[in-house]
Motif scaffolding. Sequence first.
Motif, short mmCIF file in Angstrom:
data_model
loop_
_atom_site.label_atom_id
_atom_site.label_comp_id
_atom_site.label_asym_id
_atom_site.label_seq_id
_atom_site.Cartn_x
_atom_site.Cartn_y
_atom_site.Cartn_z
N SER A 47 -50.06 -7.68 28.86
CA SER A 47 -49.16 -7.90 30.00
C SER A 47 -47.87 -8.53 29.49
O SER A 47 -47.88 -9.31 28.54
CB SER A 47 -49.83 -8.81 31.04
OG SER A 47 -48.95 -9.09 32.09
N ASN A 48 -46.78 -8.15 30.12
CA ASN A 48 -45.47 -8.71 29.81
C ASN A 48 -44.75 -8.95 31.13
O ASN A 48 -44.25 -8.02 31.75
CB ASN A 48 -44.68 -7.76 28.92
CG ASN A 48 -43.39 -8.39 28.41
OD1 ASN A 48 -42.73 -9.14 29.11
ND2 ASN A 48 -43.03 -8.06 27.17
N PRO A 49 -44.69 -10.20 31.58
CA PRO A 49 -44.09 -10.48 32.90
C PRO A 49 -42.66 -10.00 33.03
O PRO A 49 -42.27 -9.48 34.09
CB PRO A 49 -44.18 -12.01 33.00
CG PRO A 49 -45.30 -12.39 32.08
CD PRO A 49 -45.25 -11.41 30.97
N LYS A 50 -41.85 -10.14 31.98
CA LYS A 50 -40.46 -9.71 32.06
C LYS A 50 -40.36 -8.19 32.18
O LYS A 50 -39.53 -7.66 32.92
CB LYS A 50 -39.69 -10.19 30.83
CG LYS A 50 -39.53 -11.70 30.76
CD LYS A 50 -38.71 -12.11 29.54
CE LYS A 50 -38.54 -13.62 29.49
NZ LYS A 50 -37.76 -14.04 28.29
N PHE A 51 -41.22 -7.50 31.45
CA PHE A 51 -41.26 -6.04 31.52
C PHE A 51 -41.62 -5.59 32.93
O PHE A 51 -40.97 -4.70 33.51
CB PHE A 51 -42.27 -5.53 30.49
CG PHE A 51 -42.50 -4.04 30.53
CD1 PHE A 51 -41.71 -3.18 29.80
CD2 PHE A 51 -43.54 -3.51 31.28
CE1 PHE A 51 -41.93 -1.81 29.82
CE2 PHE A 51 -43.77 -2.14 31.31
CZ PHE A 51 -42.95 -1.29 30.59
N GLU A 52 -42.66 -6.19 33.50
CA GLU A 52 -43.11 -5.79 34.83
C GLU A 52 -42.08 -6.15 35.88
O GLU A 52 -41.84 -5.39 36.83
CB GLU A 52 -44.45 -6.47 35.13
CG GLU A 52 -45.55 -6.05 34.17
CD GLU A 52 -46.85 -6.79 34.42
OE1 GLU A 52 -47.03 -7.29 35.55
OE2 GLU A 52 -47.69 -6.89 33.50
N ALA A 53 -41.42 -7.33 35.73
CA ALA A 53 -40.43 -7.76 36.71
C ALA A 53 -39.20 -6.85 36.69
O ALA A 53 -38.61 -6.56 37.74
CB ALA A 53 -40.02 -9.20 36.44
N TYR A 54 -38.83 -6.37 35.51
CA TYR A 54 -37.65 -5.50 35.41
C TYR A 54 -37.85 -4.21 36.18
O TYR A 54 -36.99 -3.79 36.97
CB TYR A 54 -37.36 -5.20 33.93
CG TYR A 54 -36.32 -4.11 33.75
CD1 TYR A 54 -34.96 -4.39 33.91
CD2 TYR A 54 -36.70 -2.81 33.43
CE1 TYR A 54 -34.01 -3.40 33.76
CE2 TYR A 54 -35.74 -1.81 33.28
CZ TYR A 54 -34.40 -2.12 33.45
OH TYR A 54 -33.47 -1.13 33.30
N TYR A 55 -39.00 -3.56 35.97
CA TYR A 55 -39.23 -2.28 36.64
C TYR A 55 -39.48 -2.45 38.14
O TYR A 55 -39.22 -1.54 38.93
CB TYR A 55 -40.39 -1.54 35.98
CG TYR A 55 -39.98 -0.90 34.68
CD1 TYR A 55 -39.19 0.25 34.69
CD2 TYR A 55 -40.35 -1.43 33.46
CE1 TYR A 55 -38.78 0.85 33.51
CE2 TYR A 55 -39.94 -0.84 32.27
CZ TYR A 55 -39.16 0.30 32.30
OH TYR A 55 -38.75 0.88 31.13
N SER A 56 -39.97 -3.61 38.53
CA SER A 56 -40.07 -3.88 39.97
C SER A 56 -38.69 -4.08 40.57
O SER A 56 -38.42 -3.64 41.70
CB SER A 56 -40.94 -5.12 40.21
OG SER A 56 -42.26 -4.90 39.77
N LEU A 57 -37.80 -4.74 39.81
CA LEU A 57 -36.45 -5.01 40.30
C LEU A 57 -35.63 -3.74 40.47
O LEU A 57 -34.87 -3.60 41.44
CB LEU A 57 -35.73 -5.97 39.34
CG LEU A 57 -34.31 -6.39 39.72
CD1 LEU A 57 -34.31 -7.18 41.03
CD2 LEU A 57 -33.67 -7.22 38.60
N VAL A 58 -35.77 -2.79 39.55
CA VAL A 58 -34.99 -1.55 39.65
C VAL A 58 -35.58 -0.57 40.66
O VAL A 58 -35.03 0.51 40.87
CB VAL A 58 -34.88 -0.86 38.26
CG1 VAL A 58 -34.16 -1.76 37.28
CG2 VAL A 58 -36.26 -0.47 37.73
#
Length: 320
Positions: A47-58
């Motif tokens: 898991s990578n929180p920043k990775f997941e947050a980025y794709y949720s943001l876009v």
Amino acid sequence: MGKNGGRGRKKWNRKRKAEEGAAKEGKERTNAAGYKDGQDYAAAKTSNPKFEAYYSLVGLHDTRYDNGTFVPCATDAEKHAERDLFMSTLRATLPASFRVDRSLDPTIQNTILEELQEYVGKEMEVEIELPRRSEAIGGKKTCIEQGVEIAKEEGDKDQNNGDYNSGEAQFLKRTLAPAKPIPFISHNGVTLGFQLSVDRRTLRRNASLEPLHSFLKIHTDCGHITRQETVSMIPPVVLNAKEGMSVLDMCAAPGSKTCQLLEVVGGFTSKTEFEPHGYVVANDADPKRAYMLVNQLKRMNSPSVYVTSCDGQFFPILDD
């Protein structure tokens, strides 16, 4: 005296090692982290929180695929379901795939395609031995959850009360579908790319698939087949290179895409030619990876490739 002293020390060392070995017998060996040999290690959390947050943001999870079209997600539950599907797909182990060299002699190419149908053209049931440990990807728990039927052997999940980390052997019965043809890997109307329904680890370790594995190894060494992930086959297709073109590959290692390009541009533009006009300049900044690239290209036995090892920012200009 020195010689006798040396012999005495050797005897004492052997005696001490024997005593230490006897003391260790019956004890469970553990590593520095305290895990026991032969038992499972803790699965790393992929898991990578920043990775997941980025794709949720876009807004990647704001739409879902339904009957051939993308439609907006109406509720938060649909968005969460789409996110879970996205993450589970990323964690899934990629299936093994390969392609037949398009530049082969038609007789050899047809023979290979006919032989392939014996291995990948029909369904077959195999018994897959599960890994002894629960890994984040491809571990015992994942295989069981994705499997069809667990063989009633020792180490069954029910017998172990859901313990996926037991050291006992466990087997999974699975029916393998025929290999899927990769439609965009074709030449003159003949499909040359295939994707299996198992990953490389299963193909390598399963005794039932040994004939297929041996077949692929032999033809890979001969240069007739290239084992390559399906996603890796896409860039050369999108580039749309033709016979006689010149291609500069600035990051060529390990060489599967380079081989795919070489099969195209190294071909003959007409039947009256005896030498190809196209070529590939394969570059990699790391000399070790460039050496690995050379070994990969040896299988092709083509004069239409040049291997270099230069920094891409300072690559020399090639003048005609």
